[in-house]
Design an enzyme around this catalytic site. Sequence first.
Site, PDB file in Angstrom:
ATOM      1  CE  LYS A  88      23.415   5.991  18.603  1.00  0.00           C
ATOM      2  NZ  LYS A  88      22.997   7.231  18.429  1.00  0.00           N
ATOM      3  CG  ASP A 146      20.289  12.035  17.559  1.00  0.00           C
ATOM      4  OD1 ASP A 146      19.193  11.364  17.131  1.00  0.00           O
ATOM      5  OD2 ASP A 146      21.369  11.640  17.245  1.00  0.00           O
TER       6      ASP A 146
HETATM    7  C1  BGC Z   1      19.517   5.252  17.369  1.00  0.00           C
HETATM    8  C2  BGC Z   1      18.398   6.913  16.973  1.00  0.00           C
HETATM    9  C3  BGC Z   1      19.423   8.302  16.867  1.00  0.00           C
HETATM   10  C4  BGC Z   1      20.473   7.650  15.752  1.00  0.00           C
HETATM   11  C5  BGC Z   1      21.373   8.829  15.450  1.00  0.00           C
HETATM   12  C6  BGC Z   1      20.466   5.186  16.262  1.00  0.00           C
HETATM   13  O1  BGC Z   1      21.118   4.429  16.363  1.00  0.00           O
HETATM   14  O2  BGC Z   1      18.418   4.329  17.436  1.00  0.00           O
HETATM   15  O3  BGC Z   1      17.532   7.127  18.107  1.00  0.00           O
HETATM   16  O4  BGC Z   1      18.638   9.113  16.567  1.00  0.00           O
HETATM   17  O5  BGC Z   1      21.061   6.512  16.050  1.00  0.00           O
HETATM   18  O6  BGC Z   1      21.947   9.362  16.566  1.00  0.00           O
END
Ligand code: BGC
Length: 469
Positions: free
Chosen positions: A170, A206
């Site tokens: 992200k 989360d």
């Molecule tokens: C992460 C997860 C997370 C999700 C939502 C992903 O990029 O790898 O761990 O739960 O984003 O936030």
Amino acid sequence: MAPNNEGQAEGSTTLFKSIKQQLHLDNEQLKQVMGTMQSEMVEGLCRSDSTSSLGMLPSYVSSVPCGDERGCYLALDLGGTNFRVLLIKILDETNDSKKCRVEMANQIFSLPESIIQGDSEGFFGYIAECIAMFCEEHGLMDSYLPVGFTFSFPLEQRGLNQGVLLTWTKGFDVSGVKGQDVVQLLTAAINKRGDMNCEVVAIVNDTVGTMMSCALTEPHCKIGLIVGTGCNACYMEKLSNVHMVDGEHGDMCINMELGGFGDNGVLDEIRTEFDKAVDSDSLNPDCHLFEKMISGMYLGELVRLILCKLTKEGAIFNGEGSKKLFTPGMFKTAYVSEIEYKSVDDKLHGNILIRNILQELGLTPDDADCEAVHNVCHLVSKRAAHLCAAGVAAVALKVKENHDTESMKVTVGVDGTVYRKHPTFSKLMSQKVEELCDGTGVSIDFVLSHDGSGKGAALVAAAMSEKVC
Ligand code: BGC
């Protein structure tokens, strides 16, 4: 759209058709996605060296809340656009001490690019500074506070308060953290300041927080889902099926890292040239390919790339783009939501609003262009919702299989900006889940989880520590 000649008009139609075809997934294809996901889930649970693209990471959370958790906790929520610090008090419900009520105070801190793409020391130092500012503001500098840390990235956990970062996602890319225990890094940063008295007792994803906070009121809640900046799911699995953790009895919540589905090539047949371009231009190429087809971090960019192609081929905007249209990241996912929302009921009014957005991007659209842009936003949104539906259906079927029952009601606790704010996503997803589960004996309910990332982490922390209020 004003084609110069008939040949060009025909070419545009063919291009639109081909894009539509690439983005449309019928139920047969979605069921194939479900089947593949189910095999990858089993494979991922079996071996730590498996070739599965699903992390299937044990969370060390072994039950949903029982309702008698009480106390004062600090919750940290890290993994989206902002960082949040929350003070959470879990108290007896007035006149009914068997039930609890939750009081929260929170503060949001921005996460500048220099921090989320900087180095470990700067990053954790900044996080510790935000916590100190919050504690100062709330007169908590001297109080002992157990901390529940919602850290929304893939972690390999060996216990509830240990988590080694497997990879960033992200848009985060802090150097020196991969392969390290993030609880230790944060604790070191807090201790270095020496002005606070808090202790990280639990670190949770989360999705796990979301499931936990939803399960407080929904007894059938066995799945947590996030469709926001990223996309992921967790669910309660039988411990006897989790081969990486000792123990035969009881359950364990598994963080699937659903966003990574397809990283081993199993989705290659349905990935389009636009998905490939989004991936190769990202900070984490070849990683989290399913997430890149679904989540808020990427939907706008997918739409932008399709619009660029249509423009270059002369199918829209009279073949004339703009600097902004051709700049990565300029078509925000919020635009996709606005365009979907505004075109839902009122076409004429909708076109005016779409036109405003396109003009902001330096384009000069006519009505046909507005219509075309709406179609692209809808196709990209629908595919995202349907892929997510396939994921949820696959997980729910696994939960039912574990319970060895003919029929089962499963509640999914869900959160995230795309789920909350996109005008058609939640409906498209739940309708498709129903179709995909038809005849399986599973019925699925989605419940919006209120502040799962904060409340859920506090609930897990509560299960770990003495009552301190
Ligand atoms: C992460 C997860 C997370 C999700 C939502 C992903 O990029 O790898 O761990 O739960 O984003 O936030």
